[in-house]
Write a protein that holds these residues in place. Structure first.
Motif, PDB file in Angstrom:
ATOM      1  N   UNK A   1       0.825  -1.219   0.000  1.00 13.53           N
ATOM      2  CA  UNK A   1       0.000   0.000   0.000  1.00 13.53           C
ATOM      3  C   UNK A   1       0.853   1.261   0.000  1.00 13.53           C
ATOM      4  N   UNK A   2       0.328   2.310  -0.598  1.00 17.84           N
ATOM      5  CA  UNK A   2       1.020   3.597  -0.669  1.00 17.84           C
ATOM      6  C   UNK A   2       1.070   4.233   0.716  1.00 17.84           C
ATOM      7  N   UNK A   3       2.300   4.469   1.181  1.00 18.81           N
ATOM      8  CA  UNK A   3       2.457   5.119   2.484  1.00 18.81           C
ATOM      9  C   UNK A   3       2.584   6.630   2.366  1.00 18.81           C
ATOM     10  N   UNK A   4       2.486   7.122   1.134  1.00 18.56           N
ATOM     11  CA  UNK A   4       2.538   8.565   0.918  1.00 18.56           C
ATOM     12  C   UNK A   4       3.925   9.157   0.979  1.00 18.56           C
ATOM     13  N   UNK A   5       4.951   8.332   1.091  1.00 16.01           N
ATOM     14  CA  UNK A   5       6.285   8.877   1.273  1.00 16.01           C
ATOM     15  C   UNK A   5       7.051   9.149  -0.003  1.00 16.01           C
ATOM     16  N   UNK A   6       6.673   8.493  -1.101  1.00 23.42           N
ATOM     17  CA  UNK A   6       7.443   8.619  -2.333  1.00 23.42           C
ATOM     18  C   UNK A   6       6.612   9.296  -3.402  1.00 23.42           C
ATOM     19  N   UNK A   7       7.146  10.286  -4.120  1.00 18.94           N
ATOM     20  CA  UNK A   7       6.375  10.963  -5.159  1.00 18.94           C
ATOM     21  C   UNK A   7       6.099  10.044  -6.342  1.00 18.94           C
ATOM     22  N   UNK A   8       5.019  10.296  -7.036  1.00 20.26           N
ATOM     23  CA  UNK A   8       4.659   9.539  -8.217  1.00 20.26           C
ATOM     24  C   UNK A   8       5.692   9.751  -9.310  1.00 20.26           C
ATOM     25  N   UNK A   9       6.211   8.642  -9.846  1.00 21.22           N
ATOM     26  CA  UNK A   9       7.206   8.708 -10.904  1.00 21.22           C
ATOM     27  C   UNK A   9       6.529   8.646 -12.266  1.00 21.22           C
ATOM     28  N   UNK A  10       7.231   9.116 -13.295  1.00 19.06           N
ATOM     29  CA  UNK A  10       6.615   9.315 -14.603  1.00 19.06           C
ATOM     30  C   UNK A  10       6.202   8.011 -15.270  1.00 19.06           C
ATOM     31  N   UNK A  11       6.809   6.877 -14.898  1.00 18.58           N
ATOM     32  CA  UNK A  11       6.442   5.598 -15.500  1.00 18.58           C
ATOM     33  C   UNK A  11       5.341   4.888 -14.732  1.00 18.58           C
ATOM     34  N   UNK A  12       4.759   5.543 -13.726  1.00 15.88           N
ATOM     35  CA  UNK A  12       3.599   5.034 -13.008  1.00 15.88           C
ATOM     36  C   UNK A  12       2.470   6.049 -13.135  1.00 15.88           C
TER      37      UNK A  12
END
Length: 456
Positions: A319-330
């Motif tokens: 699950x997304x913990x909100x710690x990492x920014x969305x990358x362009x390939x996602x």
């Protein structure tokens, strides 16, 4: 540029076109200068310690070296600016840098295994390189919002200067590109501790460089990529099981970045002399175990693509913990508008996190294969990497990389064509009238373009 269908065939006139006529051709077409490659200069290395958002200056070293080039893309989530100041607080120079807040691990191999989360260390250390200018006496560091994070003055007496010039020697492994618009990759090695192992390091670097030139989209721009290496026994303090993840290798950036300052470079790849599968990728440098077994090259290009193109892992950590920014390939939208309609793509759940989506089930950012030197990037990743490669260019004029285009360069194009006539094959480096990718022949247009940059 002359139109391709209007050119005079080099097959007809090439053997008779001597050096004097080639020189005259340069005179007729106009002369230009090609920018010389970066050179060493006095530099300052600022060592920074960052914890709980607080910046602290721990050391300043003065030496001769190279300023890093601008081959790194801008990561707005990890971007800072260092201002070099004089005693009155006036800015002498600015230098952007990243802390490397996100550390990605080695990709999945064919066999199923438990996912290991991306790491965002609580304590960060980095080294920022700035020119050593007369009157430099202080620094200020700002984030992207213009918030002042650190101010230090009276630095002149704190600089630790080397008693003699550095003896580190960098080596050209493959340098088809000349000038400041090339992508300069620098390889460093860890645990290559003997003369024999340093020879193996050079071989490993050549193997990796060759692999990069086989995988799209890097294979589409091979002649804008230079590969250099520093064959050194310096301990880079690379260790497996970093942050409790067995295949995650962490190295000491406070050693790597100063060592890298001794060679021209845009990006850094560290090879670890170990047969155990592993690697890591951050914006400041990529790490991979060496070329044997067969996974090594795929790990290296995967980690480098984290560093160079800011790609995220396409497998899911949970699950997304909100710690990492969305990358362009996602994409975080279930309809995947980022690449909707791109041929060969879909919208598949799981891309770094369960809630994000990837484009395919076959990509080097998802997993690597067991076949030696295999692996592909998905269409989305190819487009992203290609976009970051696009600004790099080779002037296609200084064929011997001596900083000037001359009659020797033009005669090398002629020699390449003669080889084609005699052997049926040629070096596409010299087919210059289609940006180095080749229009299928070497002709008078190619010679014209080269001589257009002629410098006497």
């Amino acid at each position: 540029m002359l139109a391709h269908d209007a050119h005079v065939s080099w097959r007809r006139f090439g053997p008779q076109l001597g050096a004097s006529l080639l020189l005259a051709l340069g005179l007729l077409l106009g002369w230009g200068a090609l920018a010389a490659a970066s050179s060493s200069q006095p530099i300052l290395l600022f060592s920074l310690h960052v914890e709980a958002g607080q910046f602290r200056l721990t050391a300043i070293e003065g030496r001769t070296g190279f300023m890093p080039d601008n081959g790194s893309p801008v990561d707005t989530n990890d971007l800072y600016t260092l201002l070099l100041l004089d005693a009155r607080g006036n800015a002498l120079a600015t230098q952007q840098f990243a802390l490397g807040r996100t550390v990605w691990g080695a990709p999945w191999a064919d066999e199923p295994e438990a996912p290991h989360p991306v790491v965002m260390p609580a304590v960060l250390e980095t080294v920022v390189t700035a020119p050593d200018l007369p009157g430099a006496d202080g620094i200020e560091i700002y984030d992207l919002n213009g918030t002042l994070l650190l101010r230090e003055t009276g630095l002149h007496d704190r600089v630790q200067r080397a008693g003699e010039s550095p003896t580190t020697i960098w080596e050209d492994i493959s340098t088809p590109c000349c000038g400041d618009n090339c992508l300069d990759l620098l390889f460093l090695g860890d645990d290559y501790t003997t003369t024999a192992s340093l020879d193996m390091f050079r071989s490993d670097v050549s193997y990796m460089a060759n692999y990069f030139r086989q995988v799209e989209p890097y294979s589409a721009r091979p002649n804008v990529i230079n590969v250099r290496a520093i064959a050194s026994t310096t301990d880079l303090e690379c260790n497996y099981n970093c942050f409790g993840t067995p295949r995650l290798i962490c190295c000491n950036g406070n050693i790597i970045l100063p060592l890298a300052s001794q060679a021209p470079h845009d990006k850094i790849i560290v090879l670890v002399n170990n047969n155990e599968y592993g690697g890591s990728g951050s914006v400041n440098f990529a790490v991979a175990y060496h070329r044997f077994p067969q996974y090594g090259p795929q790990v290296a290009i995967h980690e480098f693509s984290h560093s160079f193109a800011l790609l995220g892992d396409e497998y899911s950590f949970g699950p997304n913990n909100g710690g990492n920014p969305l990358r362009a390939n996602c994409d975080d939208n279930a309809s995947c508008p980022r690449w909707n309609g791109m041929p060969g793509t879909s919208c598949i759940p799981g891309c770094t996190y369960n809630e994000w989506y990837r484009a395919t089930n076959d990509c080097l950012m998802l997993r690597i294969r067991s076949e030696p030197a295999s692996g592909v990037f998905c269409p989305v990743c190819r487009a992203i990497i290609g976009g970051y490669l696009a600004p790099f260019s080779d002037a296609w004029s200084d064929t011997d990389c001596d900083g000037a285009t001359d009659v020797l360069d033009i005669t090398r194009v002629a020699r390449a064509w003669n080889d084609f006539v005699q052997n049926g094959s040629y070096d596409p480096n010299f087919d210059v009238d289609n940006g180095g990718t080749g229009d299928g022949d070497i002709d008078i247009v190619d010679v014209s373009l080269v001589s257009g940059h002629l410098t006497l």
